[in-house]
Design an enzyme around this catalytic site. Structure first.
Site, PDB file in Angstrom:
ATOM      1  N   ASP A 168       0.821  -1.199   0.000  1.00 46.16           N
ATOM      2  CA  ASP A 168       0.000   0.000   0.000  1.00 46.16           C
ATOM      3  C   ASP A 168       0.867   1.266   0.000  1.00 46.16           C
ATOM      4  O   ASP A 168       1.668   1.470   0.928  1.00 46.16           O
ATOM      5  CB  ASP A 168      -0.886  -0.072   1.262  1.00 46.16           C
ATOM      6  CG  ASP A 168      -2.026   0.908   1.241  1.00 46.16           C
ATOM      7  OD1 ASP A 168      -2.047   1.782   0.367  1.00 46.16           O
ATOM      8  OD2 ASP A 168      -2.887   0.797   2.125  1.00 46.16           O
ATOM      9  N   ASP A 207     -10.245   4.371  -1.763  1.00 46.40           N
ATOM     10  CA  ASP A 207     -10.947   3.410  -0.899  1.00 46.40           C
ATOM     11  C   ASP A 207     -12.468   3.405  -1.050  1.00 46.40           C
ATOM     12  O   ASP A 207     -13.111   4.441  -1.166  1.00 46.40           O
ATOM     13  CB  ASP A 207     -10.635   3.711   0.571  1.00 46.40           C
ATOM     14  CG  ASP A 207      -9.189   3.409   0.912  1.00 46.40           C
ATOM     15  OD1 ASP A 207      -8.375   3.201  -0.008  1.00 46.40           O
ATOM     16  OD2 ASP A 207      -8.882   3.383   2.111  1.00 46.40           O
TER      17      ASP A 207
HETATM   18  C1  GLA Z   1      -5.427   2.300   2.632  1.00 43.49           C
HETATM   19  C2  GLA Z   1      -5.965   1.153   1.773  1.00 43.49           C
HETATM   20  C3  GLA Z   1      -7.033   0.385   2.542  1.00 43.49           C
HETATM   21  C4  GLA Z   1      -6.450  -0.153   3.840  1.00 43.49           C
HETATM   22  C5  GLA Z   1      -5.859   0.996   4.655  1.00 43.49           C
HETATM   23  C6  GLA Z   1      -5.088   0.491   5.856  1.00 43.49           C
HETATM   24  O1  GLA Z   1      -6.404   3.250   2.866  1.00 43.49           O
HETATM   25  O2  GLA Z   1      -6.485   1.636   0.573  1.00 43.49           O
HETATM   26  O3  GLA Z   1      -7.542  -0.662   1.766  1.00 43.49           O
HETATM   27  O4  GLA Z   1      -5.463  -1.099   3.534  1.00 43.49           O
HETATM   28  O5  GLA Z   1      -4.956   1.786   3.880  1.00 43.49           O
HETATM   29  O6  GLA Z   1      -4.448   1.500   6.564  1.00 43.49           O
END
Ligand code: GLA
Length: 392
Positions: free
Chosen positions: A144, A217
């Site tokens: 990520d 997200d």
């Molecule tokens: C980002 C990702 C999410 C999750 C969070 C965790 O926002 O897109 O899917 O993994 O981080 O902190």
């Protein structure tokens, strides 16, 4: 406005390496801790999710990855070895437990110094972390971007004349971990999470990834889910066996959408050949949640061996029709009503290659609708969907 997608035109992408095909011949399926547990997830939560994947029938429906998302990490020791935090006593033991249930173990990190939750990332420790994951029996890594964005901002500021400087730095960081995973010799599915920045569908395979997020997200709301889902138009040519577009995890069962809205969510994701990573509390699944998440026929659309992602056929205001080519000359069709009233939504069967008529099956009603020719129309409730399989 009416847009027609030529279903017969071949969808080509450079052949994904054999290892990717093996790891993700179909869109990966599983469960991830983030959407429900977020930063509170514990070893016990993950073990009980594994138990419930088995007892609910989710594993047998195809959901095999058990992915621990952000916030499992503790501190690095003097040798740079990252230890889990107090909520995760022993990651190897957790992996063994997951494997003993016939499931696969997924984990999470970041190319940055910190993850999105502010925990330790892998920057400068890529090979060391990859080796440790392999020792723990990890089968899936979600990587990520998070704090690496500040490295990119610095790179951009340092190279004002190079518009690609930040992008190149990011791609190199993703490749570094992709190479490190490969060097372990353990097949570890590599999932990029960088919110669709800089078109990862164009370079994801080159860094060794099998899937990549195409959007920011999701959350458990109809508005956010449809914004993400319907923004995927045009990306179908970049997906196929071994390399999948990922419009983020499922929210089905988290409680804030209606049954019709969750059916819209599942229908759209299976038409998109999206990875299906459930994100709900498996101990509190209603019969409706189970029927949506474990619909054999919906899952079969997602996992169809032809491996084609669907795309938009028509859009007119709040009405949308999407199609996905399936094996044996069949086509999956989603009729979507995004409005707040009942509306008629139609598809002309001639537009999807069935000039002389076709058999229709309604997936959510689990009902054969018989032979139809020409325009098929269904009346959908607000935020409703009809998911069809059309065949000769
Ligand atoms: C980002 C990702 C999410 C999750 C969070 C965790 O926002 O897109 O899917 O993994 O981080 O902190």
């Amino acid at each position: 406005m009416r847009t027609i997608v030529a279903l017969t035109c071949s969808i080509l992408i450079s052949a994904a390496p054999a290892v990717s095909q093996k790891l993700a011949a179909n869109p990966p399926m599983g469960w991830n801790s983030w959407n429900h547990f977020a930063e509170h997830v514990t070893d016990e939560d993950v073990r009980s999710a594994a138990d419930m994947l088995v007892s609910t029938g989710m594993r047998d429906a195809g959901y095999i990855y058990v992915n621990v998302d952000d916030t499992w990490q503790g501190q690095r020791d003097a040798q740079g070895v990252l230890h889990p935090n107090e909520r995760f006593a022993d990651m190897k033991a957790l992996g063994d437990y997951i494997h003993s249930k016939g499931l696969k173990f997924g984990i999470y990190s970041s190319p940055g110094a910190k993850t999105c939750g502010g925990y330790a990332g892998s920057l400068g420790h890529e090979a060391q972390d990859a080796k440790m994951y392999a020792e723990w029996g990890v089968d899936f890594l979600k990587y990520d971007l998070c704090s690496f964005q500040s490295n990119m901002n610095k790179e951009k500021a340092d190279h004002p004349d190079d518009p690609n400087a930040a992008r190149n730095l990011m791609i190199a960081a993703y490749k570094k971990m992709g190479d490190a995973l490969k060097a372990t010799g353990r097949p570890i599915l590599y999932s990029l999470c960088q919110y669709g920045v800089d078109q990862p569908w164009k370079w994801g395979p080159s860094v060794g990834a099998q899937m990549w997020r195409t959007t920011d997200d999701i959350d458990d709301s109809y508005g956010r889910m449809v914004t993400i889902g319907f923004s995927q138009a045009g990306l179908s040519k970049y997906a196929g066996p071994g390399h999948w577009n990922d419009p983020d995890m499922l929210e089905v069962g988290n409680g804030k959408m209606s049954e019709d809205e969750y059916k819209t969510h599942m229908s759209l994701w299976v038409l998109l050949a999206a990875p299906l990573l459930a994100g709900n509390d498996l101990s509190k699944m209603s019969d409706i949640d189970k029927s949506i998440l474990m619909s054999k026929e919906a899952i079969a659309i997602d996992q169809d061996p032809l491996g084609k992602q669907g795309d938009r056929l028509y859009q007119s205001g709040d009405l949308d029709v999407w199609t996905k080519p399936l094996s044996n000359g069949r086509v999956a069709v989603g009729l979507f009503n995004r409005s707040w009233d009942n509306r008629d939504v139609s598809v002309d069967l001639a537009d999807i290659g069935f000039k002389s008529g076709a058999n229709l099956r309604d997936i959510w009603k689990q009902k054969d609708l018989g032979l139809h020719t020409g325009v098929f129309t269904d009346t959908l409730p607000k935020h409703g969907v009809t998911l069809l399989i059309v065949s000769k």
